[in-house]
Design an enzyme around this catalytic site. Structure first.
Site, PDB file in Angstrom:
ATOM      1  N   PRO A 157      39.071  77.015  27.793  1.00  0.00           N
ATOM      2  CA  PRO A 157      37.237  76.267  27.205  1.00  0.00           C
ATOM      3  C   PRO A 157      36.716  77.470  26.767  1.00  0.00           C
ATOM      4  O   PRO A 157      36.706  78.318  26.670  1.00  0.00           O
ATOM      5  CB  PRO A 157      36.504  76.150  28.798  1.00  0.00           C
ATOM      6  CG  PRO A 157      37.916  75.687  29.467  1.00  0.00           C
ATOM      7  CD  PRO A 157      39.121  76.615  29.427  1.00  0.00           C
ATOM      8  N   CYS A 158      35.948  76.687  25.229  1.00  0.00           N
ATOM      9  CA  CYS A 158      35.366  77.436  24.465  1.00  0.00           C
ATOM     10  C   CYS A 158      34.056  77.539  24.155  1.00  0.00           C
ATOM     11  O   CYS A 158      33.735  78.402  23.468  1.00  0.00           O
ATOM     12  CB  CYS A 158      35.680  77.313  23.181  1.00  0.00           C
ATOM     13  SG  CYS A 158      35.209  75.013  22.620  1.00  0.00           S
ATOM     14  N   GLN A 159      32.856  77.282  25.197  1.00  0.00           N
ATOM     15  CA  GLN A 159      31.311  77.777  25.475  1.00  0.00           C
ATOM     16  C   GLN A 159      30.918  78.455  24.781  1.00  0.00           C
ATOM     17  O   GLN A 159      29.731  78.698  24.639  1.00  0.00           O
ATOM     18  CB  GLN A 159      31.077  76.692  26.614  1.00  0.00           C
ATOM     19  CG  GLN A 159      31.125  74.987  26.488  1.00  0.00           C
ATOM     20  CD  GLN A 159      33.087  74.645  27.109  1.00  0.00           C
ATOM     21  OE1 GLN A 159      33.563  76.092  27.643  1.00  0.00           O
ATOM     22  NE2 GLN A 159      32.692  73.608  27.918  1.00  0.00           N
TER      23      GLN A 159
END
Length: 339
Positions: free
Chosen positions: A67-69
């Site tokens: 996940p890259c948030q």
């Protein structure tokens, strides 16, 4: 191949098309995991927190995008965001499965992050990845047959010698290649009422592509705004009397908001709220409505044979978060000779 943070299976779809066989997929979101299972089988899918998965088979390749948030321009860019630490779980799988190569996908900011610097440091003598060589770079989906200007960072790790990133494959396709021929007015605004069981849980589904051609019920004011936007235009094309107060008082800012696509150009990045024109360039190139879930899935190059599970919002998230299958196929085809 093993797919970590697998989502609905966009990357797996591309690798399977190139001849790879999935032996494990890990995804913590139930609806995304159900969509994956609907298309690739439930037996090798783990619906779980990746930190709890210990049965790791050997594999030639590991793929996935932690996940890259925290890295994203759209997020808070918080280095301490626990989601940014999930790449360490990715490394645990690499250590256990000993793939000849692995592929990490992330937003392009990832290559400038502290996490990527730490990843590189692990390839030094004595590091967790000391026998792997990393090749980082940014790929543009439109260069690989995807009608979308989607830019993402990819890191190829290899213990069979350096593997370069694939070279651009051809001219950019326009949205016409996937959007033409669909009805102007979608027949329905809701998904059919059906459910299916995966992992012992009932979830909405399985939905066919035709079920995803979903309309909305815009207000008269919204319709007036849509009609005022030319192909390639956006909120700066709206006359003052159609501007909401926040836009009227802010004369600068994002130009793609309330934007309309062009038939013969790729779309901008399809994100998770593509059904809201106020979030980006999501108006149909000709008709006065935002693109439908089916049109977004086609812009991501999902085949019409793909099946979906979840609510409208959950499926939209799956579509927007996925690696476009055509881009994944290009990567897989490029990797194969090196393996």
């Amino acid at each position: 191949m093993i797919d970590l943070f697998a989502g609905c299976g966009g990357m797996t779809s591309g690798f399977v098309a190139a001849g790879f066989t999935p032996v494990l997929a890990v995804e913590h979101n139930l609806h995304a995991a159900a969509t994956y299972a609907a298309n690739f089988g439930e037996d090798h899918v783990r619906w779980a927190d990746i930190a709890t998965v210990t049965d790791i088979p050997r594999a030639d390749v590991i793929i996935g995008g932690p996940p890259c948030q925290g890295f994203s321009n759209l997020g808070a860019r918080d280095v301490e965001d626990p989601r940014n630490k999930l790449w360490k779980e990715y490394l645990r799988f690499v250590r256990a499965a000993r793939p000849r190569a692995f592929v990490i996908e992330n937003v392009d900011r990832f290559l400038a992050s502290a996490e990527f610097a730490l990843l590189q440091a692990e390839t030094a003598p004595g590091g967790l990845l000391a026998d792997y060589t990393l090749t980082p770079g940014v790929l543009l989906a439109a260069d690989f047959g995807v009608p979308q200007r989607r830019k993402r960072a990819f890191v190829i790790g290899s213990r069979v010698g350096p593997i370069p990133l694939p070279a651009a494959a051809g001219e950019w396709p326009g949205v016409r290649t996937v959007l033409s021929g669909l009805p102007e007015t979608p027949a329905r605004t809701t998904l059919p009422s059906s459910s299916v069981e995966f992992f012992g849980q009932r979830v909405p589904g399985r939905f066919k592509s035709a079920d995803l051609h979903l309309g909305r019920n815009p207000t008269a004011l919204s319709l007036e705004r849509y009609r005022a936007i030319p192909p390639g235009g956006g909120r700066f094309d709206l006359p003052d009397h159609l501007l909401p107060r926040c836009w009227r008082e802010k004369k600068t800012g994002t130009t793609d908001v309330m934007g309309r696509m062009r038939w013969d150009a790729p779309s901008l990045t399809i994100r998770t709220e593509f059904y809201k024109p106020e979030k980006g360039q999501y108006l149909h190139p000709e008709w006065h409505r935002p693109i439908t879930h089916l049109e977004a899935a086609r812009l991501q190059t999902f085949p019409d044979t793909f099946e979906w599970c979840g609510s409208k919002i959950e499926i939209a998230r799956q579509i927007g978060n996925a690696v476009p299958p055509h881009l994944a196929t290009a990567l897989a085809t490029h990797l194969s000779p090196h393996l």
